[in-house]
Write a protein that holds these residues in place. Structure first.
Motif, short mmCIF file in Angstrom:
data_model
loop_
_atom_site.label_atom_id
_atom_site.label_comp_id
_atom_site.label_asym_id
_atom_site.label_seq_id
_atom_site.Cartn_x
_atom_site.Cartn_y
_atom_site.Cartn_z
N LEU A 125 -7.91 -1.85 -5.68
CA LEU A 125 -8.07 -3.18 -6.29
C LEU A 125 -6.78 -3.98 -6.22
CD1 LEU A 125 -10.25 -2.39 -9.47
CD2 LEU A 125 -10.96 -3.51 -7.33
N VAL A 126 -5.66 -3.31 -6.50
CA VAL A 126 -4.37 -4.01 -6.41
C VAL A 126 -4.10 -4.44 -4.98
CG1 VAL A 126 -1.87 -3.73 -6.67
CG2 VAL A 126 -3.41 -2.86 -8.44
N LEU A 127 -4.43 -3.58 -4.01
CA LEU A 127 -4.24 -3.94 -2.62
C LEU A 127 -5.07 -5.16 -2.24
CD1 LEU A 127 -4.08 -0.48 -0.79
CD2 LEU A 127 -2.22 -2.08 -1.23
N LEU A 128 -6.34 -5.17 -2.70
CA LEU A 128 -7.19 -6.33 -2.43
C LEU A 128 -6.60 -7.59 -3.07
CD1 LEU A 128 -10.78 -4.85 -2.87
CD2 LEU A 128 -9.66 -5.53 -0.73
N LEU A 129 -6.10 -7.45 -4.30
CA LEU A 129 -5.49 -8.60 -4.96
C LEU A 129 -4.25 -9.08 -4.21
CD1 LEU A 129 -5.36 -10.52 -7.38
CD2 LEU A 129 -4.05 -8.77 -8.61
N VAL A 130 -3.42 -8.14 -3.77
CA VAL A 130 -2.21 -8.50 -3.03
C VAL A 130 -2.57 -9.18 -1.71
CG1 VAL A 130 -0.22 -7.56 -1.79
CG2 VAL A 130 -0.74 -6.78 -4.10
N ALA A 131 -3.57 -8.60 -1.00
CA ALA A 131 -3.98 -9.18 0.27
C ALA A 131 -4.51 -10.60 0.08
CB ALA A 131 -5.03 -8.29 0.93
N GLY A 132 -5.37 -10.78 -0.94
CA GLY A 132 -5.91 -12.12 -1.19
C GLY A 132 -4.83 -13.11 -1.58
N THR A 133 -3.91 -12.67 -2.46
CA THR A 133 -2.83 -13.56 -2.88
C THR A 133 -1.92 -13.90 -1.71
OG1 THR A 133 -2.89 -12.57 -5.10
CG2 THR A 133 -0.93 -13.83 -4.51
N THR A 134 -1.58 -12.89 -0.91
CA THR A 134 -0.72 -13.13 0.25
C THR A 134 -1.38 -14.06 1.24
OG1 THR A 134 0.23 -10.92 -0.03
CG2 THR A 134 0.60 -12.01 2.08
N TRP A 135 -2.68 -13.86 1.47
CA TRP A 135 -3.41 -14.74 2.39
C TRP A 135 -3.39 -16.18 1.89
CZ3 TRP A 135 -5.58 -14.12 7.12
CH2 TRP A 135 -6.47 -15.10 7.55
N PHE A 136 -3.60 -16.36 0.60
CA PHE A 136 -3.63 -17.71 0.04
C PHE A 136 -2.23 -18.35 0.09
CE2 PHE A 136 -2.97 -20.42 -3.71
CZ PHE A 136 -3.91 -21.42 -3.43
N VAL A 137 -1.23 -17.59 -0.39
CA VAL A 137 0.12 -18.14 -0.45
C VAL A 137 0.66 -18.40 0.96
CG1 VAL A 137 2.50 -17.64 -1.14
CG2 VAL A 137 0.61 -17.08 -2.68
N ALA A 170 0.83 -1.20 0.00
CA ALA A 170 0.00 0.00 0.00
C ALA A 170 0.86 1.26 0.00
CB ALA A 170 -0.93 0.00 1.21
N VAL A 171 1.88 1.27 0.85
CA VAL A 171 2.78 2.44 0.89
C VAL A 171 3.48 2.62 -0.45
CG1 VAL A 171 4.86 3.37 1.96
CG2 VAL A 171 3.11 2.30 3.38
N ALA A 172 3.94 1.51 -1.04
CA ALA A 172 4.63 1.60 -2.32
C ALA A 172 3.69 2.09 -3.42
CB ALA A 172 5.22 0.23 -2.69
N LEU A 173 2.45 1.57 -3.43
CA LEU A 173 1.50 1.99 -4.45
C LEU A 173 1.11 3.45 -4.31
CD1 LEU A 173 -0.89 -1.10 -4.73
CD2 LEU A 173 0.77 -0.30 -6.42
N VAL A 174 0.89 3.89 -3.09
CA VAL A 174 0.51 5.30 -2.88
C VAL A 174 1.63 6.23 -3.32
CG1 VAL A 174 -0.01 7.03 -1.11
CG2 VAL A 174 -1.16 4.82 -1.06
N ILE A 175 2.86 5.88 -2.91
CA ILE A 175 4.00 6.72 -3.32
C ILE A 175 4.14 6.70 -4.84
CG2 ILE A 175 6.50 6.92 -3.23
CD1 ILE A 175 6.39 5.87 -0.38
N GLY A 176 3.99 5.51 -5.45
CA GLY A 176 4.09 5.42 -6.91
C GLY A 176 2.99 6.18 -7.61
N ALA A 177 1.76 6.09 -7.10
CA ALA A 177 0.64 6.78 -7.73
C ALA A 177 0.80 8.30 -7.65
CB ALA A 177 -0.67 6.35 -7.08
N VAL A 178 1.19 8.79 -6.46
CA VAL A 178 1.39 10.23 -6.30
C VAL A 178 2.51 10.72 -7.19
CG1 VAL A 178 2.06 12.03 -4.65
CG2 VAL A 178 0.43 10.26 -3.97
N SER A 179 3.61 9.94 -7.24
CA SER A 179 4.74 10.34 -8.08
C SER A 179 4.35 10.34 -9.55
CB SER A 179 5.93 9.39 -7.85
OG SER A 179 6.32 9.40 -6.49
N PHE A 180 3.62 9.31 -9.97
CA PHE A 180 3.18 9.23 -11.36
C PHE A 180 2.28 10.40 -11.72
CE2 PHE A 180 -0.10 7.88 -14.40
CZ PHE A 180 0.69 7.64 -15.52
N TYR A 181 1.32 10.74 -10.83
CA TYR A 181 0.40 11.85 -11.10
C TYR A 181 1.16 13.17 -11.17
CZ TYR A 181 -3.64 14.93 -10.76
OH TYR A 181 -4.57 15.89 -11.00
N ALA A 182 2.15 13.34 -10.28
CA ALA A 182 2.91 14.60 -10.29
C ALA A 182 3.73 14.73 -11.57
CB ALA A 182 3.83 14.65 -9.07
N VAL A 183 4.36 13.63 -11.99
CA VAL A 183 5.15 13.67 -13.23
C VAL A 183 4.25 13.92 -14.43
CG1 VAL A 183 6.60 12.29 -14.77
CG2 VAL A 183 7.00 12.24 -12.29
#
Length: 430
Positions: free
Chosen positions: A147-159, A14-27
């Motif tokens: 959505l990506v966070l939900l996917l990561v959480a579900g995948t992590t929970w399963f794995v 989540a932290v990585a995605l938020v930082i990436g999203a903010v950086s992408f939007y700013a660029v």
């Protein structure tokens, strides 16, 4: 553990995605705004026609653009059709840098350039498309990140659940192993990964616990037997003296009680010392001259009538507990005296960083297959099982325990006469 792992992984993503999203939007925002400003500046230069100045009639004929030609007093001299319809005679703001303002409900980027000393051309370019593009990107990011966070959480929970399932099974199996079931072992999976290594390590630990429990039970059994023997002897003589006072004298009973009492005291003291060694007894660390200790044993054995060769004793000093080191040498010397036919030799040889103390006899020796076994507690070889010849079976165990506590070793091999030779190895003091 599964929930903590999933939560931790999700927070990191989540932290990585938020930082990436903010950086992408700013660029993206900087890129879009820069492109629009550059295009507006190029259009402004075309309209300025720096060689001959702008054509007023040409500006008035422009359509679908916001262009104004301002005089030195700031009044509008000419304007495009859209500028006239929307702004009338109201001039656009003039600034060195591009500015953004809303005109007729639409965001506009305004740039200006001086044509000559008394004329300035001003251009307003719509940035509504840019704003819509950025808004669309922001919406997509706002939807995609959860959505990506939900996917990561579900995948992590399963794995994680799949990966920890063997660990849970191992935990349940180990939890069911009690002191009475130490023979059971954990099934090792065929995965050859960390889980298999964990199962192997658990089995190794269970092997050690099982061996320790077996040794403890054998020790308790042997100790009980050794303590029972002198007590039974004392009780038998006491009952005999009580039943037949005329047959058993007080002196004879006192002699038996004294002998068996000394034997009991020796066994108890040996057991207490072994317990202290097992617990990691705190040793007195002081200089000890091993040659003096060895010469003392030579004199003691000679006084008891044994033929002892002490010519191999050399000067050597170690750091350790004088009392325990003295008992170490004495136990091995007493063992040699019990089994020797006539000759005993004691030697002290310093070499490099270690000193070797040898105690050998001309007895029957120790078979190769028994040379480790004799250092176990309450162990006596078949030819020395009587109490008088074999002792309590604790002397050699104590010797090895003391040597280990002093950072040394004790081993046995064959002497020069075919008997037993015990070799103590200790580090020399610096």
């Amino acid at each position: 553990m599964r929930a903590r792992t999933t939560l931790g992984a999700t927070l990191i993503v989540a932290v990585a995605l938020v930082i990436g999203a903010v950086s992408f939007y700013a660029v993206l925002n900087s890129s879009v705004s820069g492109s629009t400003a550059q295009a507006a500046q190029q259009r402004l230069e075309q309209l300025g026609d720096r060689e001959g100045g702008p054509d007023v009639r040409g500006i008035d004929a422009l359509e679908d653009e916001f262009v104004q030609l301002l005089g030195a007093d700031g009044a509008v001299r000419a304007a495009s059709e859209d500028a006239r319809e929307t702004l009338g005679s109201t001039p656009l703001p003039v600034a060195d840098d591009a500015v953004t303002m809303t005109i007729d409900g639409e965001p506009m980027l305004i740039v200006s350039d001086d044509i000559d000393d008394d004329q300035t051309i001003v251009l307003a370019v719509s940035v509504e498309d840019d704003a819509e593009t950025l808004a669309t990107v922001a919406t997509l990011l706002a939807v995609a990140v959860p959505l990506v966070l939900l996917l990561v959480a579900g995948t992590t929970w399963f794995v994680t659940g799949r990966a920890l399932r063997p660990v849970t099974r191992i935990r349940q199996e180990v939890d069911g192993i009690t002191a009475e079931r130490l023979h059971q072992r954990v099934a090792v999976p065929d995965s050859a990964d960390e889980v298999a290594a964990l199962a192997t390590t658990m089995n190794g630990m269970l092997d050690r616990l099982d061996a320790a429990a077996t040794a403890q039970r054998r020790f308790v059994s042997d100790a009980s037997h050794e303590l029972r023997s002198p007590l039974a002897t004392i009780r038998q003589h006491a009952e005999l003296a009580q039943a037949h006072p005329a047959v058993t004298s007080i002196g004879e009973l006192a002699e038996v009680v004294s002998e068996e009492g000394v034997r009991l005291q020796g066994i108890v003291e040996s057991l207490l010392l072994l317990a202290r060694l097992d617990e990691g007894v705190t040793l007195h660390d002081e200089p000890v001259d091993l040659d003096d200790v060895a010469l003392g044993e030579v004199r003691r054995l000679r006084a008891a009538g044994h033929e002892v060769d002490g010519s191999g004793i050399r000067a050597a000093r170690v750091s350790g507990d004088p009392r325990l080191l003295g008992q170490l040498v004495r136990n091995l010397a007493d063992n040699a005296a019990r089994h020797a036919r006539g000759r005993i030799a004691i030697g002290v040889t310093p070499s490099d960083q270690h000193v070797f103390v040898t105690i050998e006899d001309d007895g029957d020796g120790v078979p190769i297959e028994e040379r480790e076994h004799i250092f176990e507690r309450f162990v006596r070889l078949d030819e020395a099982r009587s109490r008088d010849a074999g002792g309590s079976g604790l002397g050699l165990a104590i010797a090895r325990g003391i040597a280990a506590a002093e950072r040394g070793t004790v081993v046995v091999d064959e002497s020069r006469w075919g008997g037993a030779r015990f070799v103590i190895t200790l580090p020399l003091s610096s």
